[in-house]
Design a protein around this motif. Structure first.
Motif, mmCIF file in Angstrom:
data_model
loop_
_atom_site.group_PDB
_atom_site.id
_atom_site.type_symbol
_atom_site.label_atom_id
_atom_site.label_comp_id
_atom_site.label_asym_id
_atom_site.label_seq_id
_atom_site.Cartn_x
_atom_site.Cartn_y
_atom_site.Cartn_z
ATOM 1 N N LEU A 77 0.654 -1.159 -0.019
ATOM 2 C CA LEU A 77 -0.277 -0.161 -0.153
ATOM 3 C C LEU A 77 0.536 1.095 0.092
ATOM 4 C CD1 LEU A 77 -2.413 2.345 0.553
ATOM 5 C CD2 LEU A 77 -2.299 1.170 2.995
ATOM 6 N N VAL A 78 1.517 1.485 0.800
ATOM 7 C CA VAL A 78 2.462 2.354 0.911
ATOM 8 C C VAL A 78 3.443 2.382 0.178
ATOM 9 C CG1 VAL A 78 4.374 3.476 1.791
ATOM 10 C CG2 VAL A 78 3.100 2.419 3.289
ATOM 11 N N HIS A 79 4.437 1.628 -0.807
ATOM 12 C CA HIS A 79 4.692 1.450 -2.121
ATOM 13 C C HIS A 79 3.963 2.645 -3.372
ATOM 14 C CE1 HIS A 79 6.876 0.439 -6.295
ATOM 15 N NE2 HIS A 79 7.811 0.238 -4.981
ATOM 16 N N GLU A 80 2.692 1.943 -3.514
ATOM 17 C CA GLU A 80 1.159 2.551 -4.424
ATOM 18 C C GLU A 80 0.954 3.922 -3.960
ATOM 19 O OE1 GLU A 80 -2.746 1.667 -5.956
ATOM 20 O OE2 GLU A 80 -1.640 0.203 -5.022
ATOM 21 N N ALA A 81 0.992 3.917 -2.421
ATOM 22 C CA ALA A 81 0.408 5.300 -2.595
ATOM 23 C C ALA A 81 2.418 6.251 -2.647
ATOM 24 C CB ALA A 81 -0.006 5.987 -0.813
ATOM 25 N N VAL A 82 3.676 6.172 -2.755
ATOM 26 C CA VAL A 82 3.966 7.885 -2.513
ATOM 27 C C VAL A 82 5.198 7.131 -3.550
ATOM 28 C CG1 VAL A 82 3.988 7.136 -0.514
ATOM 29 C CG2 VAL A 82 6.542 6.026 -1.399
ATOM 30 N N PHE A 83 4.476 6.021 -5.159
ATOM 31 C CA PHE A 83 5.049 5.858 -5.608
ATOM 32 C C PHE A 83 3.918 6.394 -7.057
ATOM 33 C CE2 PHE A 83 9.014 4.078 -4.091
ATOM 34 C CZ PHE A 83 9.775 4.799 -4.024
ATOM 35 N N PRO A 84 3.496 6.370 -7.512
ATOM 36 C CA PRO A 84 2.493 6.915 -7.977
ATOM 37 C C PRO A 84 2.447 6.115 -9.582
ATOM 38 C CG PRO A 84 2.281 8.688 -7.514
ATOM 39 C CD PRO A 84 3.522 8.202 -6.500
ATOM 40 N N ILE A 85 1.235 5.721 -10.119
ATOM 41 C CA ILE A 85 1.751 5.631 -11.699
ATOM 42 C C ILE A 85 0.806 6.263 -12.169
ATOM 43 C CG2 ILE A 85 2.523 3.820 -13.909
ATOM 44 C CD1 ILE A 85 3.421 1.732 -12.098
ATOM 45 N N GLY A 86 1.735 6.871 -13.216
ATOM 46 C CA GLY A 86 0.461 8.256 -13.977
ATOM 47 C C GLY A 86 1.399 9.092 -14.450
ATOM 48 N N GLU A 87 1.219 10.135 -14.838
ATOM 49 C CA GLU A 87 1.682 11.146 -16.076
ATOM 50 C C GLU A 87 2.963 11.132 -15.392
ATOM 51 O OE1 GLU A 87 2.044 13.203 -19.028
ATOM 52 O OE2 GLU A 87 0.673 12.463 -18.531
ATOM 53 N N ALA A 88 3.488 11.424 -14.139
ATOM 54 C CA ALA A 88 4.480 12.007 -13.270
ATOM 55 C C ALA A 88 5.910 10.495 -14.581
ATOM 56 C CB ALA A 88 4.661 12.346 -12.303
ATOM 57 N N THR A 89 4.781 9.687 -14.291
ATOM 58 C CA THR A 89 6.012 8.441 -14.901
ATOM 59 C C THR A 89 6.669 7.713 -16.138
ATOM 60 O OG1 THR A 89 4.252 6.609 -14.999
ATOM 61 C CG2 THR A 89 5.977 7.496 -12.274
ATOM 62 N N ARG A 90 5.845 8.749 -16.829
ATOM 63 C CA ARG A 90 5.493 8.674 -18.349
ATOM 64 C C ARG A 90 6.981 9.059 -18.991
ATOM 65 N NH1 ARG A 90 0.417 7.359 -18.658
ATOM 66 N NH2 ARG A 90 -1.363 8.342 -18.532
ATOM 67 N N ILE A 91 6.929 8.586 -19.989
ATOM 68 C CA ILE A 91 8.563 9.421 -20.593
ATOM 69 C C ILE A 91 8.070 11.109 -21.243
ATOM 70 C CG2 ILE A 91 10.127 9.022 -22.616
ATOM 71 C CD1 ILE A 91 9.980 6.959 -20.069
ATOM 72 N N PRO A 92 9.290 11.643 -21.220
ATOM 73 C CA PRO A 92 8.600 12.994 -21.399
ATOM 74 C C PRO A 92 9.518 13.142 -22.942
ATOM 75 C CG PRO A 92 10.859 13.478 -19.446
ATOM 76 C CD PRO A 92 10.386 11.189 -19.842
ATOM 77 N N SER A 93 8.845 13.926 -23.648
ATOM 78 C CA SER A 93 9.344 14.417 -25.381
ATOM 79 C C SER A 93 9.593 16.021 -25.002
ATOM 80 C CB SER A 93 7.961 13.983 -26.118
ATOM 81 O OG SER A 93 8.541 14.372 -27.448
ATOM 82 N N THR A 94 10.345 16.671 -24.673
ATOM 83 C CA THR A 94 10.902 18.016 -24.445
ATOM 84 C C THR A 94 11.165 18.033 -26.219
ATOM 85 O OG1 THR A 94 13.070 17.990 -24.316
ATOM 86 C CG2 THR A 94 11.146 17.859 -22.486
ATOM 87 N N GLY A 95 11.537 17.481 -27.010
ATOM 88 C CA GLY A 95 12.000 17.433 -28.591
ATOM 89 C C GLY A 95 13.439 17.928 -28.110
ATOM 90 N N SER A 96 14.253 18.000 -27.212
ATOM 91 C CA SER A 96 15.463 17.732 -27.096
ATOM 92 C C SER A 96 16.168 16.467 -26.429
ATOM 93 C CB SER A 96 16.839 18.528 -26.784
ATOM 94 O OG SER A 96 16.501 18.553 -25.649
#
Length: 189
Positions: free
Chosen positions: A59-78
């Motif tokens: 439970l603590v693991h899921e609460a403090v390490f949410p999988i969502g937008e923050a874990t998506r691979i970014p695409s900033t252009g560089s």
């Protein structure tokens, strides 16, 4: 055809429990955090929590390490921008989790099956998402072909975790720039 038995799971309870856990881990040490206190804060029962999570550590693991937008691979252009954004996102996830980390690390070290189960939550993000990201960067000639997704994830998480533990505060922009530059030097062709 299969039929689900019982009532469907109430997502509102899940969300309330995860929010209560994240709040409480910032207020009490991990060792003192109880499922009973989480249930009370979330307005539910301990059995409702244990139907959803097999243990406090899950439970603590899921609460403090949410999988969502923050874990998506970014695409900033560089590539440099993407690496910096990865480091920033990892810092944003780990900073509030800092209070839970010693307890989580201790429990994972004591139970290899728990460790594997918890890492599996991030498996798709690391192996597929980051692997595809690196493959594309290799194809563009920006990254060495021997760099693996697991190694890059460990490097980003490692440098960020050590910084949070030793500095006691979330990294600033200068630190993010230096960390991203260090990562880039390590993976670039």
């Amino acid at each position: 055809m299969t039929t689900d038995l019982g009532r469907p799971r109430n997502r509102q309870i899940d969300d309330a429990v995860l929010a209560a856990t994240a709040e409480l881990i910032g207020e009490v040490p991990y060792a003192e955090l109880s499922v009973g206190a989480i249930a009370q804060r979330a307005g539910t029962s301990k059995p409702a929590i244990y139907r959803r999570w097999p243990s406090k550590v899950h439970l603590v693991h899921e609460a403090v390490f949410p999988i969502g937008e923050a874990t998506r691979i970014p695409s900033t252009g560089s590539l440099a921008g993407d690496i910096r954004e990865m480091v920033r996102r990892v810092a944003a996830i780990l900073a509030p989790a800092r209070a839970a980390l010693p307890g989580l690390i201790g429990e994972m070290a004591a139970d290899p099956t728990l460790h594997a189960a918890l890492l599996e939550r991030f498996g798709d993000v690391i192996t597929r998402g980051l692997g595809d990201f690196l493959s594309d960067a290799v194809a563009r000639g920006e990254v060495r072909p021997d760099v693996s997704a697991d190694e890059l994830a460990e490097a980003v998480a490692g440098i960020t975790l050590v910084s949070l533990l030793t500095r006691g505060a979330a990294p600033d922009d200068d630190w993010l720039d230096r960390a991203a530059t260090l990562m880039m030097r390590g993976i670039s062709t």
